[in-house]
Design an enzyme around this catalytic site. Structure first.
Site, PDB file in Angstrom:
ATOM      1  N   HIS A  80       3.779  11.946 -31.570  1.00 11.46           N
ATOM      2  CA  HIS A  80       4.715  13.061 -31.410  1.00 11.46           C
ATOM      3  C   HIS A  80       5.999  12.559 -30.756  1.00 11.46           C
ATOM      4  O   HIS A  80       7.105  12.839 -31.224  1.00 11.46           O
ATOM      5  CB  HIS A  80       4.079  14.173 -30.574  1.00 11.46           C
ATOM      6  CG  HIS A  80       5.067  15.161 -30.021  1.00 11.46           C
ATOM      7  ND1 HIS A  80       5.743  16.063 -30.817  1.00 11.46           N
ATOM      8  CD2 HIS A  80       5.501  15.395 -28.755  1.00 11.46           C
ATOM      9  CE1 HIS A  80       6.544  16.795 -30.064  1.00 11.46           C
ATOM     10  NE2 HIS A  80       6.428  16.415 -28.807  1.00 11.46           N
ATOM     11  N   ASP A 109      36.212   7.249 -44.752  1.00 11.11           N
ATOM     12  CA  ASP A 109      34.760   7.045 -44.735  1.00 11.11           C
ATOM     13  C   ASP A 109      34.429   6.292 -43.459  1.00 11.11           C
ATOM     14  O   ASP A 109      35.307   6.042 -42.631  1.00 11.11           O
ATOM     15  CB  ASP A 109      34.320   6.235 -45.979  1.00 11.11           C
ATOM     16  CG  ASP A 109      32.867   6.533 -46.348  1.00 11.11           C
ATOM     17  OD1 ASP A 109      31.991   6.228 -45.548  1.00 11.11           O
ATOM     18  OD2 ASP A 109      32.643   7.112 -47.431  1.00 11.11           O
ATOM     19  N   TRP A 145       3.974   6.616 -25.964  1.00 14.65           N
ATOM     20  CA  TRP A 145       5.140   6.031 -26.642  1.00 14.65           C
ATOM     21  C   TRP A 145       5.759   4.921 -25.809  1.00 14.65           C
ATOM     22  O   TRP A 145       6.477   4.073 -26.326  1.00 14.65           O
ATOM     23  CB  TRP A 145       6.183   7.103 -26.960  1.00 14.65           C
ATOM     24  CG  TRP A 145       7.093   7.454 -25.821  1.00 14.65           C
ATOM     25  CD1 TRP A 145       6.811   8.294 -24.782  1.00 14.65           C
ATOM     26  CD2 TRP A 145       8.435   6.991 -25.606  1.00 14.65           C
ATOM     27  NE1 TRP A 145       7.884   8.367 -23.940  1.00 14.65           N
ATOM     28  CE2 TRP A 145       8.896   7.593 -24.421  1.00 14.65           C
ATOM     29  CE3 TRP A 145       9.290   6.137 -26.308  1.00 14.65           C
ATOM     30  CZ2 TRP A 145      10.172   7.355 -23.907  1.00 14.65           C
ATOM     31  CZ3 TRP A 145      10.566   5.902 -25.788  1.00 14.65           C
ATOM     32  CH2 TRP A 145      10.995   6.512 -24.604  1.00 14.65           C
ATOM     33  N   SER A 172      17.814  -0.430 -37.358  1.00 10.26           N
ATOM     34  CA  SER A 172      18.563   0.676 -37.944  1.00 10.26           C
ATOM     35  C   SER A 172      19.548   1.263 -36.935  1.00 10.26           C
ATOM     36  O   SER A 172      20.720   1.487 -37.243  1.00 10.26           O
ATOM     37  CB  SER A 172      17.579   1.745 -38.427  1.00 10.26           C
ATOM     38  OG  SER A 172      18.216   2.983 -38.555  1.00 10.26           O
ATOM     39  N   SER A 173      19.080   1.479 -35.712  1.00 10.32           N
ATOM     40  CA  SER A 173      19.958   2.073 -34.692  1.00 10.32           C
ATOM     41  C   SER A 173      21.131   1.170 -34.368  1.00 10.32           C
ATOM     42  O   SER A 173      22.255   1.639 -34.187  1.00 10.32           O
ATOM     43  CB  SER A 173      19.196   2.307 -33.392  1.00 10.32           C
ATOM     44  OG  SER A 173      18.156   3.190 -33.589  1.00 10.32           O
ATOM     45  N   HIS A 256      15.904   4.381 -19.908  1.00  6.05           N
ATOM     46  CA  HIS A 256      16.788   5.370 -19.307  1.00  6.05           C
ATOM     47  C   HIS A 256      18.095   5.528 -20.066  1.00  6.05           C
ATOM     48  O   HIS A 256      18.468   6.654 -20.385  1.00  6.05           O
ATOM     49  CB  HIS A 256      17.018   5.184 -17.810  1.00  6.05           C
ATOM     50  CG  HIS A 256      17.668   6.419 -17.281  1.00  6.05           C
ATOM     51  ND1 HIS A 256      16.954   7.530 -16.909  1.00  6.05           N
ATOM     52  CD2 HIS A 256      18.961   6.777 -17.232  1.00  6.05           C
ATOM     53  CE1 HIS A 256      17.788   8.505 -16.623  1.00  6.05           C
ATOM     54  NE2 HIS A 256      19.014   8.074 -16.808  1.00  6.05           N
ATOM     55  N   GLU A 258      18.353   5.185 -23.044  1.00  5.47           N
ATOM     56  CA  GLU A 258      17.900   5.901 -24.242  1.00  5.47           C
ATOM     57  C   GLU A 258      17.969   7.414 -24.036  1.00  5.47           C
ATOM     58  O   GLU A 258      18.340   8.152 -24.949  1.00  5.47           O
ATOM     59  CB  GLU A 258      16.478   5.457 -24.598  1.00  5.47           C
ATOM     60  CG  GLU A 258      15.780   6.291 -25.667  1.00  5.47           C
ATOM     61  CD  GLU A 258      16.365   6.122 -27.062  1.00  5.47           C
ATOM     62  OE1 GLU A 258      17.086   5.143 -27.291  1.00  5.47           O
ATOM     63  OE2 GLU A 258      16.095   6.989 -27.916  1.00  5.47           O
ATOM     64  N   TYR A 260      20.059   9.019 -22.373  1.00  6.53           N
ATOM     65  CA  TYR A 260      21.457   9.433 -22.536  1.00  6.53           C
ATOM     66  C   TYR A 260      21.910   9.299 -23.973  1.00  6.53           C
ATOM     67  O   TYR A 260      22.797  10.030 -24.418  1.00  6.53           O
ATOM     68  CB  TYR A 260      22.363   8.676 -21.562  1.00  6.53           C
ATOM     69  CG  TYR A 260      22.062   9.134 -20.163  1.00  6.53           C
ATOM     70  CD1 TYR A 260      22.248  10.475 -19.831  1.00  6.53           C
ATOM     71  CD2 TYR A 260      21.510   8.306 -19.224  1.00  6.53           C
ATOM     72  CE1 TYR A 260      21.902  10.950 -18.595  1.00  6.53           C
ATOM     73  CE2 TYR A 260      21.167   8.774 -17.978  1.00  6.53           C
ATOM     74  CZ  TYR A 260      21.352  10.097 -17.664  1.00  6.53           C
ATOM     75  OH  TYR A 260      20.999  10.565 -16.447  1.00  6.53           O
ATOM     76  N   SER A 271      30.905  20.361 -26.282  1.00  9.09           N
ATOM     77  CA  SER A 271      32.325  20.308 -25.925  1.00  9.09           C
ATOM     78  C   SER A 271      33.231  20.654 -27.101  1.00  9.09           C
ATOM     79  O   SER A 271      34.414  20.937 -26.910  1.00  9.09           O
ATOM     80  CB  SER A 271      32.703  18.912 -25.414  1.00  9.09           C
ATOM     81  OG  SER A 271      31.843  18.527 -24.377  1.00  9.09           O
ATOM     82  N   HIS A 305      13.359   4.740 -11.576  1.00  2.86           N
ATOM     83  CA  HIS A 305      12.889   6.060 -11.140  1.00  2.86           C
ATOM     84  C   HIS A 305      11.719   6.550 -12.003  1.00  2.86           C
ATOM     85  O   HIS A 305      11.102   7.545 -11.665  1.00  2.86           O
ATOM     86  CB  HIS A 305      14.023   7.093 -11.109  1.00  2.86           C
ATOM     87  CG  HIS A 305      14.688   7.344 -12.427  1.00  2.86           C
ATOM     88  ND1 HIS A 305      16.006   7.695 -12.537  1.00  2.86           N
ATOM     89  CD2 HIS A 305      14.222   7.292 -13.699  1.00  2.86           C
ATOM     90  CE1 HIS A 305      16.314   7.851 -13.811  1.00  2.86           C
ATOM     91  NE2 HIS A 305      15.252   7.614 -14.533  1.00  2.86           N
ATOM     92  N   HIS A 306      11.439   5.841 -13.092  1.00  2.00           N
ATOM     93  CA  HIS A 306      10.273   6.201 -13.896  1.00  2.00           C
ATOM     94  C   HIS A 306       9.003   5.577 -13.342  1.00  2.00           C
ATOM     95  O   HIS A 306       7.924   5.806 -13.871  1.00  2.00           O
ATOM     96  CB  HIS A 306      10.469   5.729 -15.340  1.00  2.00           C
ATOM     97  CG  HIS A 306      11.593   6.439 -16.038  1.00  2.00           C
ATOM     98  ND1 HIS A 306      11.405   7.569 -16.790  1.00  2.00           N
ATOM     99  CD2 HIS A 306      12.927   6.200 -16.069  1.00  2.00           C
ATOM    100  CE1 HIS A 306      12.565   7.979 -17.264  1.00  2.00           C
ATOM    101  NE2 HIS A 306      13.509   7.174 -16.838  1.00  2.00           N
ATOM    102  N   THR A 331      27.473  14.687 -14.293  1.00  2.00           N
ATOM    103  CA  THR A 331      26.863  15.744 -15.099  1.00  2.00           C
ATOM    104  C   THR A 331      27.345  17.105 -14.614  1.00  2.00           C
ATOM    105  O   THR A 331      27.630  17.999 -15.415  1.00  2.00           O
ATOM    106  CB  THR A 331      25.329  15.663 -15.025  1.00  2.00           C
ATOM    107  OG1 THR A 331      24.938  14.311 -15.226  1.00  2.00           O
ATOM    108  CG2 THR A 331      24.691  16.522 -16.089  1.00  2.00           C
ATOM    109  N   LYS A 334      30.661  17.936 -15.958  1.00  3.48           N
ATOM    110  CA  LYS A 334      30.601  18.455 -17.325  1.00  3.48           C
ATOM    111  C   LYS A 334      30.225  19.933 -17.341  1.00  3.48           C
ATOM    112  O   LYS A 334      30.882  20.746 -18.011  1.00  3.48           O
ATOM    113  CB  LYS A 334      29.582  17.655 -18.140  1.00  3.48           C
ATOM    114  CG  LYS A 334      30.111  16.311 -18.551  1.00  3.48           C
ATOM    115  CD  LYS A 334      29.083  15.551 -19.341  1.00  3.48           C
ATOM    116  CE  LYS A 334      29.706  14.388 -20.052  1.00  3.48           C
ATOM    117  NZ  LYS A 334      30.592  14.790 -21.156  1.00  3.48           N
ATOM    118  N   ARG A 453      -0.673  15.058 -17.247  1.00  5.34           N
ATOM    119  CA  ARG A 453      -0.254  15.010 -18.648  1.00  5.34           C
ATOM    120  C   ARG A 453      -1.155  14.045 -19.410  1.00  5.34           C
ATOM    121  O   ARG A 453      -1.900  13.273 -18.836  1.00  5.34           O
ATOM    122  CB  ARG A 453       1.211  14.583 -18.750  1.00  5.34           C
ATOM    123  CG  ARG A 453       1.480  13.235 -18.151  1.00  5.34           C
ATOM    124  CD  ARG A 453       2.966  12.911 -18.059  1.00  5.34           C
ATOM    125  NE  ARG A 453       3.551  12.607 -19.356  1.00  5.34           N
ATOM    126  CZ  ARG A 453       4.541  11.716 -19.525  1.00  5.34           C
ATOM    127  NH1 ARG A 453       5.048  11.062 -18.510  1.00  5.34           N
ATOM    128  NH2 ARG A 453       5.045  11.499 -20.726  1.00  5.34           N
TER     129      ARG A 453
HETATM  130 CU   LIG Z   1      15.301   7.840 -16.495  1.00  2.00          CU
END
Ligand SMILES: [Cu+2]
Lengths: 529, 298
Positions: A80, A109, A145, A172-173, A256, A258, A260, A271, A305-306, A331, A334, A453
């Site tokens: 998932h 293009d 994951w 690809s990315s 991390h 990622e 963002y 925006s 922090h993870h 943040t 924003k 979890r």
């Molecule tokens: Cu993080």
């Protein structure tokens, strides 16, 4: 303005003549065709990943085991996440970038159209590999994951399939990101300086930079997993002098930034939409650009922090706590800028604006729970509970995915040339917004009460909120069929949309071309004021 | 490079026509990956699938790049396309830098944190007390269980920095100089100097790969230093291995632009492929300096 003709090489025609047959898609070089393929692919992945989510919520509706064994539950949780992150959200943003960036900067293009097609066509094969692993004798990847060793190294035949699928997604990315950067830096219409760039392009420019910086690091991390599994290396094996925690450091150095990558383009979309439906220019445009850049910079120095509970020197915990909380500053800039843009504006509430507003409120909830998670002593309690699940689903579902839906509702008339069914779209909005909160808000309570979890069963005291959450999940999941129906209806026909589409005075170049946008966006560089 | 310049100088927009190569390339990657999975998991026909994948990959490079070179020789690319290629190449090299950064990061983490912790220092004291209380740490190390080709309890020697690695450093640095001479010759229109120095460059590159292969052979047969020699072997071979692979690719690219030079390609003004390969070669050079300092020397 000098008149510029487009160089015609063999089949290149810059009228509305489209290549015919399957070749138009397999051999595409047109940014709109490739963008469409990305968006359709993302939609299919969204429903596959969503089906997995519903399987999870069905299992969790009641305590005890209902439908499948724990191993299969773990496969659902793992896939998932991989499908939603790499298959649904990222390709949706790349699809939007493909469609809109050339239109917004006045380019014909993307800069590297063939590589653009390459980066798309890798994806269906990557996901064939990943989803195919579910049908191997040992079942699909089930270690989460994040692929932490030593657990992930104990997967069966699915292990190399997952690793190589991640390699393909990374390739690809990276190619997609290089294309976006080069397009924005090299293809802007004359006169469009960087500080006149639409904010969607700005956020994508910075996202693309993040992608090129961290996807190779993920490739390195999974390559080390592969060699530890098959070639006897000891990167994550303490007996040989390695450390399984090292994987977590390398992974989250990717992971991390990622997150963002998954949210900055959403910031860009919001925006674009809020000024349009407030009939006011964006408040603090420059501040938005600098805030985006600051978030990107900070995203490289907060990764641990993870991992507060894995064992880390105190100084490390302090540093990563402080740097993480610093992100609240840009943040906050924003969120305040979006709010101030609406202040005294003449607001109207068409579907894109509704989704953007829901984003503003609900993403902020996810931001605040993120701040709570950043506090080390509190995180010792929250780690690996449903509170974390609630947090990142708030930033990703009513955050990233609502922004994608807002973008589709905003630009769909530009793509199809027809207005979609506003009533149905508003139904879609209200049912989604209510159900997404029914789905995820109770998970905060479950997590604070201590429900872990990634476990298919739970203590009976958690039953009530799990039932509420599952009901919300099914309503949310099935209400997304309305979204697809609105799009199909609009593609098949409807009242024609004007070039401007919305009743507002938008500066964007995409509104200067007719709806639907011509097959080749700009043959001649447009005027930029 | 003028990254921040808006596109004012272009005279024509260019959009390439459709091409089968990207789709062909995706199928190629899929076959490669399926072949690799089969080879790793069950052997059997997997290696043939893998081999087919590599064949198709060569076909892909020749086909795709060949098309672009033909188009370029036909003069249909404008300066804007040229700039796109340059920017694309620079960002690709940046992604390569980050790939190596992951492995350098693993090296630094193992030396500065993992090994000291395993030997009882700092925050993870208990690991040492409970598991390996007589482990001393230090560098080079194959870990508390002394992993190696003969299982645990293996010993190994490292390759001294002052032998072949020093020669290899000299080779790569010299090749950087010869490449720069070739580039100046190209810009000044001295085609014969260009041809000689470009040939020297890729010959130095291949010589580097040859010496590196001999060194690997010695490590495996005489020093007990292999991929499975604990964290030292892991970081040593993955870092130098990926670097050696990049040198090989770089030298092949140099060979190809040399062949193109012999065919009269490139002008003093327009030679993107030459510069792209040159940047790549310098990148490989810089990575080697990092390797020489942190892997061989310190
Ligand atoms: Cu993080």
């Amino acid at each position: 303005m000098k008149t510029v003709s487009t160089n015609n090489v063999s089949a290149d025609r810059h009228d509305d003549h489209k290549p015919s047959g399957i070749g138009r898609w397999l051999f595409a070089t047109n940014h709109k065709d490739i963008g469409t393929m990305y968006l359709v692919f993302s939609c299919i992945m969204f429903f596959i990943g969503g089906a997995m989510a519903l399987a999870i919520r069905a299992e969790l509706f009641r305590p005890g085991m209902q439908f499948f064994d724990p191993g299969f539950y773990n496969q659902m949780v793992t896939n998932h996440a991989l499908v939603m992150i790499f298959g649904a959200v990222m390709p949706a943003f790349v699809g939007l970038a493909n469609w809109m960036i050339p239109l917004q900067i006045g380019a014909p293009d993307m800069a590297l159209p063939r590589m653009n097609n390459y980066s798309f066509w890798i994806l269906p094969f990557a996901f064939t590999l990943l989803l195919g692993s579910l049908f191997t004798p040992s079942g699909g990847p089930a270690g989460g994951w994040t692929m932490y060793p030593p657990l992930s190294l104990q997967s069966g035949n699915s292990f190399p399939m997952m690793i190589f699928a991640v390699h393909l997604m990374g390739a690809s990315s990276i190619m997609g990101a290089i294309n976006v950067i080069v397009t924005i830096l090299n293809m802007r219409a004359p006169g469009m300086s960087l500080l006149k760039l639409p904010l969607f392009c700005w956020t994508w420019l910075i996202t693309a930079y993040l992608l090129i910086a961290v996807m190779p690091v993920l490739a390195g991390a999974v390559t080390m997993l592969l060699t530890d599994h098959y070639f006897g290396t000891s990167f994550f094996n303490p007996a040989g002098g390695g450390d399984p925690v090292m994987f977590q450091h390398i992974f989250w150095f990717f992971g991390h930034p990622e997150v963002y990558i998954l949210i900055l383009p959403a910031f860009g979309i919001v925006s674009e939409i809020i000024p349009t439906f407030s009939r006011k220019p964006m408040f603090g445009y420059d501040a938005m650009v600098y805030a985006t850049a600051s978030i990107a910079f900070l995203s490289f120095i907060v990764w641990a922090h993870h991992m507060f509970t894995v064992g880390m020197p105190l100084a490390g915990q302090m540093f990563f706590m402080m740097s993480t909380m610093l992100i609240a500053v840009p943040t906050g800039v924003k969120v305040f800028n979006w709010t101030t843009t609406m202040w005294k504006g003449s607001l109207s509430f068409e579907p894109p604006m509704l989704f953007a507003l829901a984003f503003l409120f609900l993403f902020t909830i996810g931001g605040f729970s993120g701040l709570m998670l950043a506090i080390v002593p509190a995180d010792y309690q929250y780690q690996d509970t449903y509170f974390v699940v609630a947090h990142f689903h708030y930033v990703l579902v009513p955050g990233a995915i609502f922004a994608i839906m807002a973008a589709v509702y905003y630009w769909l008339p530009k793509w199809t040339g027809t207005m979609y069914d506003m009533t149905l779209a508003k139904w879609h909005f209200w049912v989604s917004t209510v159900s997404v909160n029914v789905l995820f808000f109770p998970q905060h309570f479950l997590g604070l009460a201590g429900m872990p979890r990634r476990i298919p069963d739970y203590n009976v005291q958690f039953t009530d909120w799990n039932m509420v959450s599952s009901v919300g999940g099914f309503v949310f999941g099935f209400s997304q069929l309305v979204f697809v129906w609105v799009i199909i209806k609009a593609v098949r026909g409807g009242p024609p949309a004007s070039a401007k589409v919305w009743d507002a005075d938008m500066p964007g170049l995409e509104w200067s071309v007719p709806s639907p946008a011509p097959y080749h966006s700009f043959d001649t560089p447009p005027d930029v004021h | 490079m003028d990254h921040a310049q808006p596109a004012v100088a272009h005279d024509k927009y260019y959009v390439p026509h459709g091409s089968p190569w990207p789709f062909f390339g995706s199928v190629t990657l899929f076959i490669l990956m399926v072949g690799a999975v089969m080879t790793l998991e069950s052997g059997g026909i997997g290696q043939y699938v893998l081999g087919l994948g590599f064949l198709l990959l060569f076909g892909l490079f020749f086909g795709w790049f060949g098309t672009v070179i033909k188009e370029n020789q036909a003069g249909i690319f404008n300066m804007q396309v040229d700039r796109s290629f340059r920017m694309g190449m620079s960002w690709f090299i940046f992604s390569e830098v980050m790939f190596f950064a992951a492995f350098f990061g693993a090296l630094f983490y193992a030396r500065q944190l993992a090994l000291p912790w395993l030997s009882g220092e700092g925050a993870k004291h208990l690991t040492s007390v409970i598991l390996w209380h007589d482990f001393e740490g230090g560098w080079p190390s194959n870990g508390p269980a002394h992993l190696g080709p003969s299982g645990s309890g293996s010993t190994f020697e490292t390759i001294p920095a002052l032998g072949v690695p020093l020669i290899n450093t000299a080779l790569l640095l010299t090749s950087g100089v010869t490449l720069t001479v070739a580039h100046h010759a190209l810009r000044a229109g001295h085609r014969s100097v260009l041809k000689v120095f470009l040939a020297l460059t890729f010959l130095l590159g291949f010589l580097f790969v040859f010496l590196q292969a001999r060194e690997y052979h010695e490590a495996y047969t005489e020093l007990g230093l292999t991929l499975s020699t604990g964290i030292y072997g892991s970081t040593f071979f993955m870092l130098t291995g990926f670097h050696g692979f990049h040198v090989t690719i770089g030298a092949l690219m140099l060979l190809i632009i040399w062949l193109r030079t012999m065919n009269g390609h490139f002008t003093p003004q327009r030679h993107f492929a030459f510069e792209g390969v040159a940047w790549y070669w310098h990148f490989v050079d810089v990575v080697w300096l990092g390797l020489y300092i942190f892997v061989y020397w310190l």
